[in-house]
Scaffold this motif. Structure first.
Motif, PDB file in Angstrom:
ATOM      1  N   UNK A   1       0.545  -1.620  -0.145  1.00 37.55           N
ATOM      2  CA  UNK A   1       0.016   0.216   0.038  1.00 37.55           C
ATOM      3  C   UNK A   1       0.928   1.832  -0.181  1.00 37.55           C
ATOM      4  N   UNK A   2       2.200   1.492   0.429  1.00 33.42           N
ATOM      5  CA  UNK A   2       2.711   2.429   0.622  1.00 33.42           C
ATOM      6  C   UNK A   2       3.528   3.149  -0.276  1.00 33.42           C
ATOM      7  N   UNK A   3       3.914   1.746  -1.057  1.00 35.48           N
ATOM      8  CA  UNK A   3       4.494   2.095  -2.699  1.00 35.48           C
ATOM      9  C   UNK A   3       3.837   2.353  -3.400  1.00 35.48           C
ATOM     10  N   UNK A   4       2.716   1.815  -3.542  1.00 37.89           N
ATOM     11  CA  UNK A   4       1.154   1.878  -4.073  1.00 37.89           C
ATOM     12  C   UNK A   4       1.447   4.021  -4.187  1.00 37.89           C
ATOM     13  N   UNK A   5       0.866   4.281  -2.776  1.00 42.08           N
ATOM     14  CA  UNK A   5       1.089   5.513  -2.337  1.00 42.08           C
ATOM     15  C   UNK A   5       1.971   6.379  -2.668  1.00 42.08           C
ATOM     16  N   UNK A   6       2.893   6.149  -2.839  1.00 43.88           N
ATOM     17  CA  UNK A   6       4.527   6.944  -2.945  1.00 43.88           C
ATOM     18  C   UNK A   6       4.446   7.167  -4.859  1.00 43.88           C
ATOM     19  N   UNK A   7       4.197   5.847  -5.091  1.00 40.92           N
ATOM     20  CA  UNK A   7       4.193   5.672  -6.950  1.00 40.92           C
ATOM     21  C   UNK A   7       2.467   6.727  -7.557  1.00 40.92           C
ATOM     22  N   UNK A   8       1.629   7.232  -6.613  1.00 41.56           N
ATOM     23  CA  UNK A   8       0.459   7.611  -7.340  1.00 41.56           C
ATOM     24  C   UNK A   8       0.619   8.990  -6.952  1.00 41.56           C
ATOM     25  N   UNK A   9       1.176   9.150  -5.602  1.00 43.71           N
ATOM     26  CA  UNK A   9       1.511  10.096  -5.236  1.00 43.71           C
ATOM     27  C   UNK A   9       2.470  11.273  -4.908  1.00 43.71           C
ATOM     28  N   UNK A  10       3.553  10.253  -5.289  1.00 42.91           N
ATOM     29  CA  UNK A  10       4.770  11.375  -4.660  1.00 42.91           C
ATOM     30  C   UNK A  10       5.482  10.780  -5.755  1.00 42.91           C
ATOM     31  N   UNK A  11       4.954  10.686  -7.315  1.00 41.14           N
ATOM     32  CA  UNK A  11       5.854  10.789  -8.642  1.00 41.14           C
ATOM     33  C   UNK A  11       7.119   9.977  -7.765  1.00 41.14           C
ATOM     34  N   UNK A  12       6.444   8.670  -7.322  1.00 43.68           N
ATOM     35  CA  UNK A  12       7.975   7.034  -6.858  1.00 43.68           C
ATOM     36  C   UNK A  12       9.115   7.803  -6.460  1.00 43.68           C
ATOM     37  N   UNK A  13       9.035   8.897  -5.357  1.00 43.19           N
ATOM     38  CA  UNK A  13       9.703   9.587  -4.524  1.00 43.19           C
ATOM     39  C   UNK A  13       9.592   9.038  -3.225  1.00 43.19           C
ATOM     40  N   UNK A  14       9.854   8.386  -2.751  1.00 43.29           N
ATOM     41  CA  UNK A  14      10.067   7.875  -1.592  1.00 43.29           C
ATOM     42  C   UNK A  14      10.933   8.587  -0.463  1.00 43.29           C
ATOM     43  N   UNK A  15      11.918   9.097  -0.251  1.00 47.19           N
ATOM     44  CA  UNK A  15      12.293   9.852   0.775  1.00 47.19           C
ATOM     45  C   UNK A  15      10.764  11.448   0.543  1.00 47.19           C
ATOM     46  N   UNK A  16      10.505  11.612  -0.471  1.00 44.64           N
ATOM     47  CA  UNK A  16       9.068  12.942  -0.033  1.00 44.64           C
ATOM     48  C   UNK A  16       8.275  11.563   0.631  1.00 44.64           C
TER      49      UNK A  16
END
Length: 249
Positions: free
Chosen positions: A148-163
């Motif tokens: 779920x977290x990774x999906x959110x990173x891709x959908x809402x944060x442009x793949x930027x895990x640090x952000x």
């Protein structure tokens, strides 16, 4: 959305506002029906169901409050519609009154195109199933939580895990304040403040990758909007537990 276009009923006596709403929504797959009087709007509702009703409060003849009262007293007239109030007169006292009129969303005039479109998109979205009010939030399995977290990173944060992690940290700090504010609102039966809290939490939880907890916040928001005090207080207990569980190290 099905192939049939959603029907949106707009009730406002201001022609400039009606033009603005038409222009804002013209690219959406829907049918906008505009009325300048409540009696005309009632005739439209008697002829067939609509999915969303957008109404002003101050109009010549019967007011928007009169329409809201009709809709509350005549569920068959309202049908499946979610009601949006778009008004320049949304004082704190008026907002408190509207909580008990089963209003789904409040928009201040002037409203931006983005606010209006977002509101209509949410109103047309299928209702999320309500979790049991007394159900304790179950922690996700570690692999599901990561997914779920990774999906959110891709959908809402442009793949930027640090952000994502930086944003999550600020949200966890805010959750403690939300719990305090929610407890205060629940203690005083302040459904307006509780609904506002739930509305914000719904989006934050979705962005962080907590779909179940986001659905709990949505259920609370809808209960508050409908003036269902017992359900709202129970829903706050559920959401409160969820926020605390997420905030634990």
């Amino acid at each position: 959305m099905t192939s049939a276009a959603a029907r949106i009923l707009l009730v406002d006596d201001d022609p400039a506002l009606r033009r603005f709403v038409h222009m804002a929504l013209e690219d959406m797959p829907l049918e906008l029906i505009a009325c300048d009087r409540v009696n005309s709007a009632v005739q439209v509702l008697q002829e067939g169901a609509v999915q969303v009703i957008i109404t002003d409060l101050m109009m010549p003849g019967e007011s928007g409050l009169g329409l809201l009262q009709r809709l509350k007293e005549q569920p068959a007239l309202r049908g499946p519609a979610r009601v949006v109030v778009l008004s320049a007169g949304l004082t704190p006292t008026r907002r408190e009154e509207l909580v008990h009129m089963e209003v789904w969303c409040l928009l201040d005039k002037p409203v931006s195109v983005v606010q209006l479109v977002d509101c209509i998109n949410e109103a047309l979205a299928p209702a999320a199933p309500k979790p049991p009010a007394n159900a304790a939030p179950e922690p996700l399995p570690a692999n599901a939580a990561r997914a779920h977290a990774q999906a959110s990173i891709e959908e809402y944060f442009g793949g930027n895990g640090e952000l994502y992690r930086a944003y999550r940290a600020t949200c966890l700090a805010q959750f403690a304040h939300d719990v305090h504010n929610g407890d205060t609102a629940a203690a005083t039966r302040d459904l307006v403040s509780l609904r506002h809290l739930a509305h914000n939490a719904k989006s934050v939880l979705r962005m962080l990758g907590y779909p179940t907890q986001s659905a709990q916040a949505l259920a609370l928001e809808e209960d508050c909007a409908a003036g269902r005090t017992p359900e709202s207080l129970a829903g706050w207990d559920t959401l409160r537990s969820a926020l605390q569980a997420i905030g634990k190290p």
